[in-house]
Design a protein around this motif. Structure first.
Motif, PDB file in Angstrom:
ATOM      1  N   PHE A 100       7.915   4.884   0.268  1.00 15.38           N
ATOM      2  CA  PHE A 100       7.117   5.028   1.483  1.00 15.38           C
ATOM      3  C   PHE A 100       6.346   6.332   1.385  1.00 15.38           C
ATOM      4  CE2 PHE A 100       6.258   6.099   5.919  1.00 15.38           C
ATOM      5  CZ  PHE A 100       5.743   4.900   6.371  1.00 15.38           C
ATOM      6  N   GLN A 101       5.096   6.228   1.014  1.00 10.00           N
ATOM      7  CA  GLN A 101       4.242   7.410   0.849  1.00 10.00           C
ATOM      8  C   GLN A 101       2.799   7.016   1.134  1.00 10.00           C
ATOM      9  OE1 GLN A 101       2.071   7.557  -2.081  1.00 10.00           O
ATOM     10  NE2 GLN A 101       2.623   5.423  -2.448  1.00 10.00           N
ATOM     11  N   PHE A 102       1.950   8.032   1.338  1.00 10.44           N
ATOM     12  CA  PHE A 102       0.559   7.804   1.731  1.00 10.44           C
ATOM     13  C   PHE A 102      -0.420   8.299   0.668  1.00 10.44           C
ATOM     14  CE2 PHE A 102       2.995   8.058   5.650  1.00 10.44           C
ATOM     15  CZ  PHE A 102       2.519   6.969   6.369  1.00 10.44           C
ATOM     16  N   GLU A 103       0.032   8.431  -0.560  1.00 15.21           N
ATOM     17  CA  GLU A 103      -0.841   8.940  -1.615  1.00 15.21           C
ATOM     18  C   GLU A 103      -1.999   7.996  -1.904  1.00 15.21           C
ATOM     19  OE1 GLU A 103      -0.767  11.903  -2.913  1.00 15.21           O
ATOM     20  OE2 GLU A 103       0.958  12.382  -1.631  1.00 15.21           O
ATOM     21  N   ASN A 104      -1.755   6.696  -1.812  1.00 16.02           N
ATOM     22  CA  ASN A 104      -2.838   5.740  -2.069  1.00 16.02           C
ATOM     23  C   ASN A 104      -3.935   5.867  -1.017  1.00 16.02           C
ATOM     24  OD1 ASN A 104      -1.532   4.512  -4.337  1.00 16.02           O
ATOM     25  ND2 ASN A 104      -0.177   3.452  -2.902  1.00 16.02           N
ATOM     26  N   TYR A 105      -3.555   6.021   0.247  1.00 18.18           N
ATOM     27  CA  TYR A 105      -4.550   6.202   1.301  1.00 18.18           C
ATOM     28  C   TYR A 105      -5.307   7.514   1.127  1.00 18.18           C
ATOM     29  CZ  TYR A 105      -2.571   2.233   3.830  1.00 18.18           C
ATOM     30  OH  TYR A 105      -2.146   0.977   4.189  1.00 18.18           O
ATOM     31  N   LYS A 106      -4.612   8.565   0.744  1.00 16.29           N
ATOM     32  CA  LYS A 106      -5.283   9.845   0.520  1.00 16.29           C
ATOM     33  C   LYS A 106      -6.291   9.736  -0.611  1.00 16.29           C
ATOM     34  CE  LYS A 106      -1.441  12.763   2.107  1.00 16.29           C
ATOM     35  NZ  LYS A 106      -0.436  13.774   1.705  1.00 16.29           N
ATOM     36  N   GLU A 107      -5.922   9.022  -1.668  1.00 19.00           N
ATOM     37  CA  GLU A 107      -6.830   8.889  -2.810  1.00 19.00           C
ATOM     38  C   GLU A 107      -8.098   8.133  -2.435  1.00 19.00           C
ATOM     39  OE1 GLU A 107      -6.839   7.167  -7.413  1.00 19.00           O
ATOM     40  OE2 GLU A 107      -4.974   7.205  -6.229  1.00 19.00           O
ATOM     41  N   THR A 162       0.819  -1.220   0.000  1.00 20.31           N
ATOM     42  CA  THR A 162       0.000   0.000   0.000  1.00 20.31           C
ATOM     43  C   THR A 162       0.852   1.270   0.000  1.00 20.31           C
ATOM     44  OG1 THR A 162      -0.153   0.013   2.426  1.00 20.31           O
ATOM     45  CG2 THR A 162      -1.844  -1.189   1.219  1.00 20.31           C
ATOM     46  N   PHE A 163       2.104   1.187   0.420  1.00 18.81           N
ATOM     47  CA  PHE A 163       2.976   2.364   0.473  1.00 18.81           C
ATOM     48  C   PHE A 163       3.792   2.532  -0.805  1.00 18.81           C
ATOM     49  CE2 PHE A 163       2.459   0.897   4.885  1.00 18.81           C
ATOM     50  CZ  PHE A 163       1.831   2.009   5.413  1.00 18.81           C
ATOM     51  N   TYR A 164       3.598   1.657  -1.791  1.00 16.20           N
ATOM     52  CA  TYR A 164       4.314   1.770  -3.054  1.00 16.20           C
ATOM     53  C   TYR A 164       3.692   2.868  -3.927  1.00 16.20           C
ATOM     54  CZ  TYR A 164       7.159  -2.478  -2.527  1.00 16.20           C
ATOM     55  OH  TYR A 164       8.073  -3.406  -2.127  1.00 16.20           O
ATOM     56  N   GLN A 165       4.486   3.360  -4.840  1.00 12.50           N
ATOM     57  CA  GLN A 165       3.993   4.254  -5.884  1.00 12.50           C
ATOM     58  C   GLN A 165       3.670   3.449  -7.134  1.00 12.50           C
ATOM     59  OE1 GLN A 165       6.980   7.235  -6.501  1.00 12.50           O
ATOM     60  NE2 GLN A 165       6.365   8.475  -4.738  1.00 12.50           N
ATOM     61  N   PHE A 166       2.817   4.001  -7.970  1.00 15.45           N
ATOM     62  CA  PHE A 166       2.456   3.315  -9.214  1.00 15.45           C
ATOM     63  C   PHE A 166       2.825   4.186 -10.393  1.00 15.45           C
ATOM     64  CE2 PHE A 166      -0.671   2.566 -12.634  1.00 15.45           C
ATOM     65  CZ  PHE A 166      -0.292   1.269 -12.962  1.00 15.45           C
ATOM     66  N   ASP A 167       3.608   3.601 -11.284  1.00 16.05           N
ATOM     67  CA  ASP A 167       3.988   4.250 -12.535  1.00 16.05           C
ATOM     68  C   ASP A 167       3.384   3.450 -13.677  1.00 16.05           C
ATOM     69  OD1 ASP A 167       5.086   5.621 -14.599  1.00 16.05           O
ATOM     70  OD2 ASP A 167       7.179   5.152 -14.132  1.00 16.05           O
ATOM     71  N   PRO A 168       2.513   4.050 -14.504  1.00 15.26           N
ATOM     72  CA  PRO A 168       1.893   3.292 -15.603  1.00 15.26           C
ATOM     73  C   PRO A 168       2.906   2.658 -16.538  1.00 15.26           C
ATOM     74  CG  PRO A 168       0.780   5.391 -15.283  1.00 15.26           C
ATOM     75  CD  PRO A 168       1.999   5.434 -14.427  1.00 15.26           C
ATOM     76  N   ALA A 169       4.116   3.215 -16.627  1.00 18.39           N
ATOM     77  CA  ALA A 169       5.116   2.676 -17.542  1.00 18.39           C
ATOM     78  C   ALA A 169       5.887   1.510 -16.943  1.00 18.39           C
ATOM     79  CB  ALA A 169       6.089   3.779 -17.967  1.00 18.39           C
ATOM     80  N   SER A 170       6.226   1.603 -15.658  1.00 21.04           N
ATOM     81  CA  SER A 170       7.066   0.583 -15.037  1.00 21.04           C
ATOM     82  C   SER A 170       6.372  -0.235 -13.964  1.00 21.04           C
ATOM     83  CB  SER A 170       8.319   1.237 -14.430  1.00 21.04           C
ATOM     84  OG  SER A 170       7.940   2.218 -13.476  1.00 21.04           O
TER      85      SER A 170
END
Length: 301
Positions: free
Chosen positions: A66-73, A52-60
């Motif tokens: 370690f970030q909370f952007e997914n929880y914020k979304e 859940t703390f991973y970032q998502f890149d459409p290309a890779s």
């Protein structure tokens, strides 16, 4: 003076055992089950939580970070609010229907004698003997625009009604699937109920309705509680029936997780939805358990 009779000692007294030695056999016997639990449940949950703390890149794809952007979304997007509200609304409705119908069925079942009891118990448990996908397709054929239910409405000059791909279709199918999980715990509670208590209440001029309300139902609360927890948890995490009877438009949390993992390939966001569903499910179930258990304890003195 009389001589004191002494019993010869055949061996030294056994040494005192440490507390951990007394529990050692228990830990040895439970070790395989604990290892299996850790390998099949705990480790996948921890891996999902880390994802859940991973970032998502459409290309890779997923990128370790370690970030909370997914929880914020998920927590601040109205789209996901609608999905979670629909999920728990359907689950609460299914739980209420199963509690009412299942308690009545269990009460009638407990008053039956053999062989009718065995026959009706088999009928109640029959949904568990059929694949859930087959049951979902069966309800889809019944609730479709040209299904048997709409054909019956047309014979009496009504309909057709749109029932497929609606919340109504999901609730009906889930209630049919989850009903045995309510009947069995309530029926088990009824087996521990002494019939003489009902007879005593009736002999004291209590009406059958009063006897049912004040004698029988309070003693069924543990069975209703355990059945409700199972029905709610299974309904909130159900996937096959909402995906087949809800279609692409009516998404619940489980179908949203499926879409993020296999359609969008956004694994971190899908893992976040799954973790938040688990947390919300636990909060609702534990709160429900505490409130109902406290009321039951208060009513029973």
């Amino acid at each position: 003076m009389a001589e004191t009779l002494q019993v010869p000692r055949t061996g030294a007294a056994p040494a005192a055992r440490a507390p951990w030695q007394a529990y050692a056999p228990m830990w040895v016997m439970s070790a395989p089950a604990m290892l299996l639990f850790v390998a099949l449940v705990l480790i996948p949950l921890l891996m999902t939580l880390a994802l859940t703390f991973y970032q998502f890149d459409p290309a890779s794809g997923p990128i370790a970070a370690f970030q909370f952007e997914n929880y914020k979304e998920v927590l601040f997007d109205a789209y996901f609010h609608t999905i979670f509200l629909r999920t728990f609304g359907i689950s609460l409705t299914v739980t209420a229907i199963c509690a009412v119908v299942g308690t009545f069925e269990a009460y009638v079942l407990s008053r039956m004698g053999d062989p009718w009891r065995s026959l009706f118990l088999l009928v109640i448990l029959s949904p568990l003997l059929v694949s859930i996908v087959v049951r979902a397709f069966g309800w889809s054929m019944l609730l479709s625009s040209g299904g048997l239910i709409n054909q019956a409405f047309e014979l009496v000059g009504m309909g057709p009604y749109k029932m497929e791909y609606t919340n109504f279709a999901i609730v009906v199918a889930l209630a049919h699937v989850m009903l045995p999980f309510m009947v069995i715990p309530v029926w088990t509670s009824l087996q521990r109920l002494d019939p003489q208590t009902e007879n005593a209440a009736l002999s004291l001029m209590a009406s059958p309705a009063t006897t049912l309300r004040r004698i029988v139902l309070p003693q069924l609360v543990p069975g209703i509680l355990s059945g409700s927890l199972m029905v709610f948890g299974l309904s909130a995490s159900a996937f096959a029936i909402p995906s087949l009877l809800g279609g692409r438009r009516l998404k619940v949390a489980a179908t949203a997780v499926y879409d993020q993992f296999l359609s969008s390939l956004n694994w971190p966001l899908g893992a976040t939805i799954a973790v938040l569903l688990l947390v919300a499910n636990l909060i609702v179930m534990l709160t429900y358990y505490r409130v109902l258990d406290r009321r039951y304890s208060r009513s029973m003195g």
